[in-house]
Design a protein around this motif. Structure first.
Motif, PDB file in Angstrom:
ATOM      1  N   LEU A   1       0.827  -1.211   0.000  1.00 23.32           N
ATOM      2  CA  LEU A   1       0.000   0.000   0.000  1.00 23.32           C
ATOM      3  C   LEU A   1       0.864   1.265   0.000  1.00 23.32           C
ATOM      4  O   LEU A   1       1.828   1.361   0.769  1.00 23.32           O
ATOM      5  CB  LEU A   1      -0.797   0.054   1.306  1.00 23.32           C
ATOM      6  CG  LEU A   1      -2.162  -0.579   1.394  1.00 23.32           C
ATOM      7  CD1 LEU A   1      -2.589  -0.560   2.864  1.00 23.32           C
ATOM      8  CD2 LEU A   1      -3.168   0.178   0.564  1.00 23.32           C
ATOM      9  N   ASP A   2       0.525   2.183  -0.871  1.00 24.21           N
ATOM     10  CA  ASP A   2       1.206   3.487  -0.771  1.00 24.21           C
ATOM     11  C   ASP A   2       0.564   4.268   0.379  1.00 24.21           C
ATOM     12  O   ASP A   2      -0.636   4.175   0.613  1.00 24.21           O
ATOM     13  CB  ASP A   2       1.051   4.261  -2.083  1.00 24.21           C
ATOM     14  CG  ASP A   2       1.979   5.445  -2.127  1.00 24.21           C
ATOM     15  OD1 ASP A   2       3.158   5.296  -1.730  1.00 24.21           O
ATOM     16  OD2 ASP A   2       1.532   6.549  -2.541  1.00 24.21           O
ATOM     17  N   ILE A   3       1.373   4.999   1.084  1.00 28.00           N
ATOM     18  CA  ILE A   3       0.840   5.735   2.250  1.00 28.00           C
ATOM     19  C   ILE A   3      -0.109   6.838   1.809  1.00 28.00           C
ATOM     20  O   ILE A   3      -1.123   7.096   2.448  1.00 28.00           O
ATOM     21  CB  ILE A   3       1.990   6.314   3.095  1.00 28.00           C
ATOM     22  CG1 ILE A   3       2.610   5.217   3.949  1.00 28.00           C
ATOM     23  CG2 ILE A   3       1.514   7.455   3.986  1.00 28.00           C
ATOM     24  CD1 ILE A   3       3.767   5.654   4.782  1.00 28.00           C
TER      25      ILE A   3
ATOM     26  N   SER B   1       8.561   9.642  10.256  1.00 28.18           N
ATOM     27  CA  SER B   1       9.000   9.833  11.638  1.00 28.18           C
ATOM     28  C   SER B   1       8.642   8.559  12.412  1.00 28.18           C
ATOM     29  O   SER B   1       7.782   7.787  11.987  1.00 28.18           O
ATOM     30  CB  SER B   1       8.289  11.052  12.239  1.00 28.18           C
ATOM     31  OG  SER B   1       6.918  10.788  12.352  1.00 28.18           O
ATOM     32  N   SER B   2       9.313   8.385  13.531  1.00 27.79           N
ATOM     33  CA  SER B   2       9.060   7.166  14.319  1.00 27.79           C
ATOM     34  C   SER B   2       7.616   7.128  14.803  1.00 27.79           C
ATOM     35  O   SER B   2       7.012   6.073  14.917  1.00 27.79           O
ATOM     36  CB  SER B   2      10.029   7.089  15.492  1.00 27.79           C
ATOM     37  OG  SER B   2       9.925   8.261  16.247  1.00 27.79           O
ATOM     38  N   GLU B   3       7.032   8.329  15.012  1.00 26.79           N
ATOM     39  CA  GLU B   3       5.633   8.386  15.441  1.00 26.79           C
ATOM     40  C   GLU B   3       4.718   7.809  14.355  1.00 26.79           C
ATOM     41  O   GLU B   3       3.813   7.021  14.628  1.00 26.79           O
ATOM     42  CB  GLU B   3       5.201   9.831  15.737  1.00 26.79           C
ATOM     43  CG  GLU B   3       5.730  10.391  17.026  1.00 26.79           C
ATOM     44  CD  GLU B   3       7.161  10.868  16.892  1.00 26.79           C
ATOM     45  OE1 GLU B   3       7.635  11.087  15.746  1.00 26.79           O
ATOM     46  OE2 GLU B   3       7.824  11.008  17.926  1.00 26.79           O
ATOM     47  N   GLU B   4       5.023   8.225  13.113  1.00 26.19           N
ATOM     48  CA  GLU B   4       4.205   7.749  11.999  1.00 26.19           C
ATOM     49  C   GLU B   4       4.323   6.216  11.877  1.00 26.19           C
ATOM     50  O   GLU B   4       3.334   5.510  11.704  1.00 26.19           O
ATOM     51  CB  GLU B   4       4.663   8.407  10.689  1.00 26.19           C
ATOM     52  CG  GLU B   4       4.157   9.841  10.539  1.00 26.19           C
ATOM     53  CD  GLU B   4       4.729  10.508   9.295  1.00 26.19           C
ATOM     54  OE1 GLU B   4       3.940  11.058   8.506  1.00 26.19           O
ATOM     55  OE2 GLU B   4       5.968  10.485   9.109  1.00 26.19           O
TER      56      GLU B   4
ATOM     57  N   PHE C   1       2.226   0.738  12.536  1.00 24.88           N
ATOM     58  CA  PHE C   1       2.277  -0.615  13.133  1.00 24.88           C
ATOM     59  C   PHE C   1       1.061  -0.856  13.992  1.00 24.88           C
ATOM     60  O   PHE C   1       0.459  -1.936  13.995  1.00 24.88           O
ATOM     61  CB  PHE C   1       3.555  -0.794  13.940  1.00 24.88           C
ATOM     62  CG  PHE C   1       4.785  -0.937  13.073  1.00 24.88           C
ATOM     63  CD1 PHE C   1       4.808  -1.894  12.038  1.00 24.88           C
ATOM     64  CD2 PHE C   1       5.914  -0.156  13.273  1.00 24.88           C
ATOM     65  CE1 PHE C   1       5.930  -2.029  11.241  1.00 24.88           C
ATOM     66  CE2 PHE C   1       7.032  -0.304  12.474  1.00 24.88           C
ATOM     67  CZ  PHE C   1       7.048  -1.219  11.454  1.00 24.88           C
ATOM     68  N   GLY C   2       0.641   0.173  14.726  1.00 24.98           N
ATOM     69  CA  GLY C   2      -0.522   0.062  15.607  1.00 24.98           C
ATOM     70  C   GLY C   2      -1.793  -0.221  14.813  1.00 24.98           C
ATOM     71  O   GLY C   2      -2.709  -0.902  15.280  1.00 24.98           O
TER      72      GLY C   2
ATOM     73  N   ASP D   1       5.156  -4.034   7.668  1.00 21.31           N
ATOM     74  CA  ASP D   1       6.492  -3.541   7.336  1.00 21.31           C
ATOM     75  C   ASP D   1       6.389  -2.252   6.517  1.00 21.31           C
ATOM     76  O   ASP D   1       5.325  -1.872   6.067  1.00 21.31           O
ATOM     77  CB  ASP D   1       7.259  -4.621   6.551  1.00 21.31           C
ATOM     78  CG  ASP D   1       8.754  -4.461   6.694  1.00 21.31           C
ATOM     79  OD1 ASP D   1       9.186  -3.426   7.296  1.00 21.31           O
ATOM     80  OD2 ASP D   1       9.493  -5.331   6.211  1.00 21.31           O
ATOM     81  N   TYR D   2       7.563  -1.613   6.342  1.00 19.08           N
ATOM     82  CA  TYR D   2       7.641  -0.380   5.547  1.00 19.08           C
ATOM     83  C   TYR D   2       8.712  -0.577   4.509  1.00 19.08           C
ATOM     84  O   TYR D   2       9.773  -1.123   4.807  1.00 19.08           O
ATOM     85  CB  TYR D   2       8.013   0.819   6.415  1.00 19.08           C
ATOM     86  CG  TYR D   2       6.882   1.314   7.293  1.00 19.08           C
ATOM     87  CD1 TYR D   2       5.979   2.258   6.783  1.00 19.08           C
ATOM     88  CD2 TYR D   2       6.714   0.855   8.581  1.00 19.08           C
ATOM     89  CE1 TYR D   2       4.941   2.702   7.569  1.00 19.08           C
ATOM     90  CE2 TYR D   2       5.675   1.304   9.361  1.00 19.08           C
ATOM     91  CZ  TYR D   2       4.783   2.243   8.862  1.00 19.08           C
ATOM     92  OH  TYR D   2       3.773   2.684   9.622  1.00 19.08           O
ATOM     93  N   ILE D   3       8.465  -0.082   3.302  1.00 21.04           N
ATOM     94  CA  ILE D   3       9.540  -0.046   2.302  1.00 21.04           C
ATOM     95  C   ILE D   3       9.585   1.366   1.720  1.00 21.04           C
ATOM     96  O   ILE D   3       8.554   2.062   1.645  1.00 21.04           O
ATOM     97  CB  ILE D   3       9.345  -1.100   1.171  1.00 21.04           C
ATOM     98  CG1 ILE D   3       7.939  -0.966   0.540  1.00 21.04           C
ATOM     99  CG2 ILE D   3       9.597  -2.496   1.707  1.00 21.04           C
ATOM    100  CD1 ILE D   3       7.779  -1.831  -0.707  1.00 21.04           C
TER     101      ILE D   3
END
Lengths: 632, 125
Positions: free
Chosen positions: B52-54, B86-89, B94-95, B100-102
């Motif tokens: 999925l694209d953000i 950002s780590s928040e994003e 994840f929440g 995963d993120y690419i």
């Protein structure tokens, strides 16, 4: 200054005032005094003349009466009353010899017939005259004596006829008349003696009809028609008083002071005259003397007024000069005022107090002015400092806006370039994979595929760099030992062999509050640059120095070619680069990181020698407390 | 048998190139250009893997991630992004169920390995 200016108007006011009050009354008094003395002196002179005239009228009377008495005495001689002509002749002859004034002597009987006749210039048998009808005989017979009938004997000598009764001693009745022609030359002699020819005063005796009886200048008398000057004669003949006098002006312009007196019992007038110039000599002398005195007084008053005015105005003048100086603010130059013990003295004292007070006040004013100037200066400095701060803030704001713009751009780049990059990447991968499954691949195609993959990586690297710079992640600072932080960083850095690393860390072991990731990035950028500029080898020196006022400095110094001054000021700008390839963001990141840490970055470079980047960071705690900690 | 894989991205080229590459790796790939289309495709084909694209034209990628996770616990959800997160994003993602993120551009070998790893883990659940 000219002397008149120096004395001032007040001086002249006083001077003229004093002159007026002293010379005014003096002039009036002097004028009256001179007039008075002149008048009295003239009066005195006239009185003197009058007294002379009176004195001589007495003398003339005495002269005539003396000779009359002699005649009376002669009639009383023995047998004279007997009318014996011989005896009478003898007596009279004797008398005539005794008294030269008798020019002729005659005896008349009661009938008026001349019985005896003696004369100095008569012949031996003179003619006997009949005087029965003559006034002289009749009056002598009636009154007992007669004086009159002025005549000029032989046309020259003035004479008077004197007749006295010859009384019979037994009966006291007249027996005849003794008649004498009496020369009046004696009077002229008397006058001449009193009024000598050498003097200029003259005296004369005149009969009632203007006949000149005697004159102090005898030549005047010995003329058949001798008379006084017309003007004098008129006055003398027209007078009613017994005596008088006054000034007379003769037609020839000569002026005299004249006086007259009538001779007692005779109708004669004694006249005395003196030239006005002589008569008023005393008055003139007095006038001269008074004038001199007056002049002396004027001179004295003049100098006294001058002195008094000077005395009064000088202190005022001095005060005025002092005031002028005071007005100019020449406090040091004020003269010492020595003043009299009076109102002016008090004024001077007040002035001194005033000048002292003024001096103090002026000094205060000057001080206030100086303070104000200082304050102004401070204010200017503060304004300048504030302006600098504002400009810095403005610059910062501009930088921030620029960074924000860059961030915006980076976001676009991230989306819009990474997408196509990803597509290209995918497609290349697909082609490569497909080719690999189809057996032998042309080496040139493989090479070009590799080139495309490499360029994709390069492009992605640039984008990553820009995104890193634009990223606004939150700072995560930690307390770190600056020395330890650097040591760890340097130990993991892959230094090429031609670079010689030198470390020099501060013995105080300063502690800083930093975000390790960002600070590492920042130092890597600097070290990377340093290595790049020393391709032929060189020294890289990394050091920490504790500087004053709670700051630590990290230096990264190279021995590269150095940076020219015109370039030096631009190197921290984003996208500025001198490299053939590079984003120009390395040093911009360094500055951004230091800004975020409330620190600053400085660069110093000498072309041909090398460049030193200095990172200033605030100490996490005070060095003194650190020192204490390290001791414990 | 081939696993179904759904790619949701507004860039057609990206979708297609990625689909071709993953097809080589043995995935049956479906594509969707919008969030709505993506959800429909997921209902229709029940993909085991969704990439999925953000950012999507009609919705946030995170929103679809959450919706898809509700339908299946085993589904492997991988988020794509072109920028730094950002780590928040990341934490938020994840929440909401992301696995995963690419980051674009992808290392495709790595991506293949990751998908297979995640799949095998999901099957064991």
């Amino acid at each position: 200054m000219t002397p008149s200016n120096k004395r001032g108007k007040l001086f002249y006011k006083f001077f003229y005032f004093f002159l007026l009050i002293s010379l005014g009354p003096l002039g009036v008094v002097g004028y009256y005094f001179i007039n008075l003395t002149q008048e009295s002196l003239k009066k005195a002179s006239l009185n003197h003349q009058k007294s002379l005239a009176i004195g001589f009228s007495d003398a003339v009377y005495n002269y005539v009466s003396t000779f009359r008495n002699i005649l009376v005495e002669a009639t009383r001689m023995e047998d004279f009353a007997s009318m014996n002509t011989a005896r009478q002749n003898s007596s009279l002859n004797h008398l005539m010899q005794l008294q030269a004034a008798f020019l002729e002597l005659s005896v008349f009987n009661l009938q008026g017939r001349e019985t005896v006749r003696l004369g100095r210039f008569l012949g031996r048998e003179p003619e006997m005259r009949d005087f029965s009808q003559k006034n002289s005989f009749l009056l002598a017979l009636r009154d007992g004596e007669y004086v009159g009938e002025l005549d000029r004997f032989l046309g020259s000598y003035p004479t008077v006829t004197v007749g006295v009764q010859v009384l019979n001693p037994a009966t006291y009745k007249p027996a005849g008349i003794l008649m004498a022609k009496l020369s009046l030359n004696g009077i002229s002699s008397m006058l001449a003696q009193a009024f000598p020819q050498s003097g200029r005063s003259r005296a004369a005796v005149m009969g009632s009809n203007g006949f000149l009886i005697a004159h102090s200048d005898r030549k005047q008398v010995f003329k058949p028609d001798a008379r006084l000057p017309k003007a004098v004669e008129e006055i003398l003949l027209s007078h009613d008083e017994d005596q008088g006098g006054g000034e007379i002006a003769l037609p020839d312009g000569e002026r005299f002071l004249g006086a007259f007196a009538t001779v007692k019992d005779l109708a004669w007038v004694v006249y005395v005259q003196e030239p006005i110039t002589m008569a008023y000599q005393t008055a003139r002398e007095m006038q001269g003397r008074i004038s001199w005195v007056f002049l002396a007084v004027v001179g004295f008053v003049l100098s006294l007024s001058f002195l008094v005015s000077l005395l009064i105005t000088q202190p005022i003048q001095a005060l005025k000069e002092a005031s002028v100086k005071l007005g100019r603010g020449e406090f040091e130059d004020l003269p010492q005022l020595k003043m009299p013990n009076d109102e002016i003295g008090e004024l001077a004292q007040t002035f001194n107090q005033m000048s002292d007070s003024l001096r103090v006040k002026t000094a205060e004013l000057f001080k206030a002015k100086e303070d104000l100037e200082k304050f102004n200066h401070t204010l200017e400095n503060r304004v300048e400092a504030r302006t600098r701060e504002l400009r810095a803030a403005q610059d910062e704001l501009i930088t921030k806006e620029r960074l924000a713009a860059i961030g915006q751009m980076a976001s676009v780049v991230g989306h819009e370039i990474r997408n196509p990059l990803a597509v290209i990447n995918n497609s290349v991968y697909f082609i490569k994979t497909k080719l690999a499954t189809g057996g032998e691949v042309d080496p040139k195609i493989s090479k070009h595929i590799s080139i495309i993959e490499s360029e994709i990586q390069q492009a992605n690297g640039i984008i990553s760099e820009i995104l890193t710079f634009a990223r606004t992640r939150e700072l995560k600072p930690e307390v770190q030992s600056a020395n330890t932080f650097l040591e760890e960083l340097l130990s993991s850095y892959p230094f090429p062999s031609h670079i010689q690393l030198v470390q020099d860390f501060a013995s105080e072991n300063p502690v800083v509050f930093i975000d390790p990731d960002e600070m590492k990035q920042c130092l890597r950028n600097l070290i990377g640059n340093a290595i790049e500029v020393m391709p032929g080898g060189g020294v890289l020196k990394v050091s920490t120095v504790l500087v004053q006022q709670g700051w630590v400095r990290m230096d990264v110094a190279d021995t590269g070619p150095g940076i020219p001054a015109d370039i030096l000021e631009k190197i921290f700008a984003p996208f500025f680069t001198t490299k053939a390839r590079g984003t120009g963001l390395g040093l911009a990141v360094v500055r951004k990181v230091l800004d975020r840490h409330k620190g600053k970055v400085e660069v110093s470079s000498v072309v041909g020698k090398g460049t030193t980047f200095s990172l200033y960071l605030p100490l996490a705690s005070r060095p003194s407390s650190m020192t204490v900690d390290s001791r414990q | 048998m081939k696993e179904n894989l759904l790619i949701v991205d507004d860039d057609a080229h990206l979708r297609e190139s990625l689909a071709e590459v993953l097809d080589l790796d043995g995935f049956k790939c479906f594509q969707a250009g919008t969030a709505k289309e993506g959800l429909e495709m997921a209902k229709l084909h029940h993909p085991q893997v969704v990439i999925l694209d953000i950012q999507l034209p009609d919705s946030s990628g995170f929103q679809i991630c959450q919706d898809l996770r509700r339908t299946s616990k085993q589904m492997v959800l991988i988020m794509m992004t072109g920028r730094f997160l950002s780590s928040e994003e990341k934490t938020q993602g994840f929440g909401l169920g992301a696995d995963d993120y690419i980051t674009k551009p992808f290392d495709l070998k790595e991506l293949s390995v990751r998908i297979k790893q995640l799949l095998s883990r999901a099957k064991n659940k």
